[in-house]
Design an enzyme around this catalytic site. Structure first.
Site, PDB file in Angstrom:
ATOM      1  N   ASP A   1       8.823  -3.163  -4.953  1.00 34.51           N
ATOM      2  CA  ASP A   1       7.425  -2.730  -4.868  1.00 34.51           C
ATOM      3  C   ASP A   1       7.156  -1.532  -5.772  1.00 34.51           C
ATOM      4  O   ASP A   1       6.121  -1.447  -6.438  1.00 34.51           O
ATOM      5  CB  ASP A   1       7.067  -2.378  -3.418  1.00 34.51           C
ATOM      6  CG  ASP A   1       7.309  -3.546  -2.470  1.00 34.51           C
ATOM      7  OD1 ASP A   1       7.446  -4.683  -2.950  1.00 34.51           O
ATOM      8  OD2 ASP A   1       7.361  -3.307  -1.253  1.00 34.51           O
TER       9      ASP A   1
ATOM     10  N   SER B   1       0.838  -1.203   0.000  1.00 34.89           N
ATOM     11  CA  SER B   1       0.000   0.000   0.000  1.00 34.89           C
ATOM     12  C   SER B   1       0.878   1.260   0.000  1.00 34.89           C
ATOM     13  O   SER B   1       0.504   2.274  -0.595  1.00 34.89           O
ATOM     14  CB  SER B   1      -0.935  -0.003   1.206  1.00 34.89           C
ATOM     15  OG  SER B   1      -0.191  -0.055   2.406  1.00 34.89           O
TER      16      SER B   1
ATOM     17  N   GLU C   1      11.138   6.666   0.140  1.00 23.25           N
ATOM     18  CA  GLU C   1      10.862   5.785   1.281  1.00 23.25           C
ATOM     19  C   GLU C   1      12.123   5.551   2.118  1.00 23.25           C
ATOM     20  O   GLU C   1      12.077   5.553   3.348  1.00 23.25           O
ATOM     21  CB  GLU C   1      10.276   4.450   0.797  1.00 23.25           C
ATOM     22  CG  GLU C   1       9.875   3.561   1.957  1.00 23.25           C
ATOM     23  CD  GLU C   1       8.754   2.587   1.657  1.00 23.25           C
ATOM     24  OE1 GLU C   1       8.077   2.723   0.622  1.00 23.25           O
ATOM     25  OE2 GLU C   1       8.548   1.683   2.486  1.00 23.25           O
TER      26      GLU C   1
HETATM   27  C1  GLA Z   1       9.190  -5.301   1.198  1.00 15.28           C
HETATM   28  C2  GLA Z   1      10.172  -4.305   0.571  1.00 15.28           C
HETATM   29  C3  GLA Z   1      10.688  -4.841  -0.743  1.00 15.28           C
HETATM   30  C4  GLA Z   1      11.213  -6.256  -0.617  1.00 15.28           C
HETATM   31  C5  GLA Z   1      10.224  -7.135   0.130  1.00 15.28           C
HETATM   32  C6  GLA Z   1      10.772  -8.490   0.435  1.00 15.28           C
HETATM   33  O1  GLA Z   1       8.043  -5.407   0.417  1.00 15.28           O
HETATM   34  O2  GLA Z   1       9.538  -3.062   0.362  1.00 15.28           O
HETATM   35  O3  GLA Z   1      11.688  -3.969  -1.253  1.00 15.28           O
HETATM   36  O4  GLA Z   1      12.463  -6.255   0.015  1.00 15.28           O
HETATM   37  O5  GLA Z   1       9.808  -6.551   1.346  1.00 15.28           O
HETATM   38  O6  GLA Z   1      10.986  -9.199  -0.744  1.00 15.28           O
END
Ligand code: GLA
Length: 376
Positions: free
Chosen positions: A166, A121, A154
């Site tokens: 993500d 999200s 972030e």
């Molecule tokens: C979170 C982080 C990603 C990745 C995953 C694990 O979602 O934001 O960058 O490291 O954990 O795969």
């Protein structure tokens, strides 16, 4: 519902959307420069917005407390904004830090990506702001460039040391496909994922155990991987070939060995999964998902009793494979199921949760959706 007009007393310029994601395989590999294979969800953060030329950023969320957050873009600094508003503010800060002369905007957000469920999200919110700013300020930035800005937002502004998976998933996925991404150089390819054509479905099970990357465990794991790479004289764990894994493990302190084993074997699983998808054999993903879960549970140790139970109950009820998705410590599980068994598997997991005294999970079927875009 308070629409843009009633909150800001003005007419918006447009509407943008950026999705959350599930990751088929390739967990905790992105900050090791490895491979990932995420899929965008139909669930998205939506932003209705207009540009402002007075340097003021106003933020309102349907999921917020009913207040408008008002900030000056030239006063943004890491740590200066807390709560959900930190994510959009961070992106504006990161754009300016990268030398883009952007000013203010009014934003009305509405997101149906469950928060704290490991479904990204936060990245959805960052990416919808990045995409809207690209259009409102006519920035010549590509999807990967915007993803890097969102990741920096972030990392440096919100303070979570996440990788880039993500944000890349939210920016660059296309409908009907998974995103095969090399997180070292952001080279990527869309791998068709015609689940329905093969009589399959992806069942997402949100365990409702709050997943929070900000609590330090994620940062510790990342630091452990970086330390292992340094001890092995590698730029990143991605550079350790699988056939040299046994010798490499011998050279590491015991507590780092399982981390390295997970990362190296997980990268291999991503390549295996892509090979199966390219060959059109989607059902073959099942055992790869389950092997990924075992590695996250036993080596990386980021699963929890609820995610382990969801995986076990789904497989016992006939799922072809299942695993936790996202950072771990709660969050969601995804299960590959035959279309006709979807309701049965979901019900079996719900019953297992109830028998164990856990709160009811939220389940839904996910179809691979499109990445960030203007929608109105
Ligand atoms: C979170 C982080 C990603 C990745 C995953 C694990 O979602 O934001 O960058 O490291 O954990 O795969």
């Amino acid at each position: 519902m308070a629409d843009f007009q009633s909150v800001f007393g003005a007419t918006p310029t447009g509407v943008w959307a950026a999705p959350g994601r599930v990751n088929l395989i390739g967990e905790h590999t992105d900050y090791n420069d490895g491979f990932v294979l995420p899929v965008a969800l139909p669930h998205a953060a939506k932003a209705t917005a207009r540009r402002r030329d007075d340097g003021v950023l106003r933020l309102f969320s349907e999921q917020g407390d009913g207040e408008v957050t008002e900030l000056r873009v030239d006063g943004l600094a890491p740590g200066s904004v807390t709560g959900w508003a930190a994510y959009p503010a961070a992106v504006v800060w990161a754009l300016r830090e990268a030398g883009h002369d952007v000013g203010g905007a009014d934003f009305h957000f509405d997101s149906d990506v469950p928060s704290g469920a490991g479904l990204s999200s936060s990245a959805a919110l960052e990416c919808v702001v990045a995409t809207a700013y690209r259009d409102l300020y006519e920035l010549e930035l590509t999807g990967p460039e915007l993803a890097l800005i969102a990741q920096r937002a972030e990392n440096a502004f919100v303070g979570v040391p996440c990788g880039v998976m993500d944000q890349m998933a939210s920016m660059c996925c296309v409908e009907g496909a998974a995103l095969f991404l090399d997180t070292r150089d952001l080279a990527h390819r869309h791998v068709p994922l015609d689940l329905a054509g093969q009589g399959l479905r992806l069942l997402v099970i949100d365990t409702r155990v709050k997943h929070d990357l900000g609590d330090g465990a994620y940062a510790e794991l990342r630091a452990g991987c970086e330390r292992a790479a340094e001890l092995l004289g590698l730029r990143a764990l991605r550079d350790l070939p699988p056939d040299r894994l046994p010798q490499a493990l011998d050279r590491l302190p015991a507590e780092l060995r399982p981390l390295v084993r997970h990362v190296v074997t997980e990268d291999v699983r991503v390549e295996q999964a892509v090979a199966r998808l390219d060959a059109g054999d989607l059902a073959a993903l099942g055992p790869i998902l389950s092997a990924g879960h075992a590695s996250l549970r036993d080596d990386y140790r980021v699963s929890c009793p609820e995610t382990d139970l969801a995986v076990a109950a789904a497989v016992a009820a006939g799922a072809l494979g299942a695993r936790m998705t996202g950072g771990g410590f709660g969050g969601s599980v995804l299960a590959l199921v035959e279309a006709g068994t979807l309701d049965h598997v979901a019900a079996a997991v719900t019953t297992a949760f109830s028998d164990a005294g856990y709160a009811a999970p939220r389940t839904f079927a996910a179809t691979p959706a499109a990445g960030a875009r203007r929608v109105g």
